[in-house]
Design a protein around this motif. Structure first.
Motif, short mmCIF file in Angstrom:
data_model
loop_
_atom_site.label_atom_id
_atom_site.label_comp_id
_atom_site.label_asym_id
_atom_site.label_seq_id
_atom_site.Cartn_x
_atom_site.Cartn_y
_atom_site.Cartn_z
N ASP A 201 7.52 -8.28 4.43
CA ASP A 201 6.46 -7.47 3.84
C ASP A 201 6.90 -6.80 2.56
OD1 ASP A 201 4.84 -8.23 5.92
OD2 ASP A 201 4.79 -6.27 6.89
N GLN A 202 8.17 -6.40 2.48
CA GLN A 202 8.69 -5.74 1.29
C GLN A 202 8.56 -6.65 0.07
OE1 GLN A 202 12.70 -4.36 1.75
NE2 GLN A 202 12.94 -3.89 -0.41
N LEU B 18 6.51 -9.22 -0.30
CA LEU B 18 5.09 -9.44 -0.57
C LEU B 18 4.46 -8.22 -1.23
CD1 LEU B 18 4.00 -11.32 2.67
CD2 LEU B 18 4.19 -12.27 0.36
N CYS B 19 4.79 -7.02 -0.73
CA CYS B 19 4.24 -5.79 -1.30
C CYS B 19 4.68 -5.62 -2.75
CB CYS B 19 4.64 -4.58 -0.47
SG CYS B 19 3.78 -4.49 1.11
N TRP C 275 0.80 -7.65 -2.82
CA TRP C 275 0.08 -7.84 -1.55
C TRP C 275 0.08 -6.54 -0.78
CZ3 TRP C 275 1.89 -7.17 3.46
CH2 TRP C 275 1.04 -7.62 4.47
N HIS C 276 -0.94 -6.33 0.05
CA HIS C 276 -0.98 -5.20 0.97
C HIS C 276 -1.81 -5.60 2.18
CE1 HIS C 276 -5.11 -4.30 -0.32
NE2 HIS C 276 -4.66 -4.55 -1.54
N PRO C 277 -1.55 -5.00 3.34
CA PRO C 277 -2.34 -5.33 4.54
C PRO C 277 -3.84 -5.11 4.27
CG PRO C 277 -0.44 -4.00 5.12
CD PRO C 277 -0.52 -4.00 3.61
N GLU D 16 -6.18 -13.55 1.95
CA GLU D 16 -5.17 -12.51 2.15
C GLU D 16 -3.96 -12.64 1.22
OE1 GLU D 16 -2.50 -10.30 5.58
OE2 GLU D 16 -3.74 -12.01 6.16
N PHE D 17 -3.49 -13.86 1.00
CA PHE D 17 -2.21 -14.03 0.30
C PHE D 17 -2.32 -14.69 -1.07
CE2 PHE D 17 -1.01 -14.04 4.85
CZ PHE D 17 -0.19 -12.92 4.84
N ASP E 20 2.22 -16.74 9.72
CA ASP E 20 3.20 -15.79 9.20
C ASP E 20 4.63 -16.33 9.26
OD1 ASP E 20 1.16 -14.02 8.67
OD2 ASP E 20 1.55 -12.74 10.40
N GLU F 6 7.29 -16.35 6.22
CA GLU F 6 8.61 -15.77 6.42
C GLU F 6 9.71 -16.78 6.07
OE1 GLU F 6 11.27 -13.63 9.90
OE2 GLU F 6 9.11 -13.79 10.16
#
Length: 144
Positions: free
Chosen positions: A2-3, A5-6, A10-12, A43-44, A123, A127
């Protein structure tokens, strides 16, 4: 994961419009954006993930989740999709166009070149890309 991607934006709960990508890639008639591709890209889609260095079993490669970079390669996705028994929709290029990524209707992410390999589903596939995991080959042979 997530780090990385953020850091790329990106964010949830993120949601982007995929209409332009759908229209660009479906124009050839070779591929259709199925539900799994649309959900993944909503989303991505878009972020440029700047990663590098050693990974788990391969170098970590930067990538941009922009299916528009695959325009002109639709026949490659259609052909390999038929060979592996699924519908592959383009989601990005990798290594400055040397490789491409496609997603099947069940969310399995494939590396597409003159051979295909899988990074896994959902996911777990994302990953694997971020951690630098070598994809598992699905077919032998060469498609030109």
């Amino acid at each position: 994961m997530d780090q990385d991607l953020c850091a790329a934006g990106w964010h949830p709960g993120r949601a982007v419009d995929v209409t332009d990508w759908r229209e660009q890639l479906e124009a050839s008639g070779e591929v259709r954006m199925h539900r799994a591709a649309a959900e993944f890209l909503v989303e991505f889609g878009g972020p440029n993930v700047e990663i590098d260095g050693p990974g788990s079993s391969s170098a970590r490669e930067p990538f941009e989740l922009d299916p528009g970079l695959c325009v002109g390669e639709e026949d490659r996705f259609a052909g390999w999709g038929a060979d592996v028994g699924c519908s592959l929709f383009p989601i990005r290029e990798l290594d400055q166009g040397r490789f491409f990524l496609g997603i099947s209707e069940v969310g399995e992410v494939f590396l597409v070149e003159t051979w295909v390999a899988t990074f896994g589903v959902g996911d777990a596939a994302l990953e694997s890309l971020i951690l630098g995991v070598v994809p598992q080959k699905r077919l032998r042979g060469v498609r030109r």
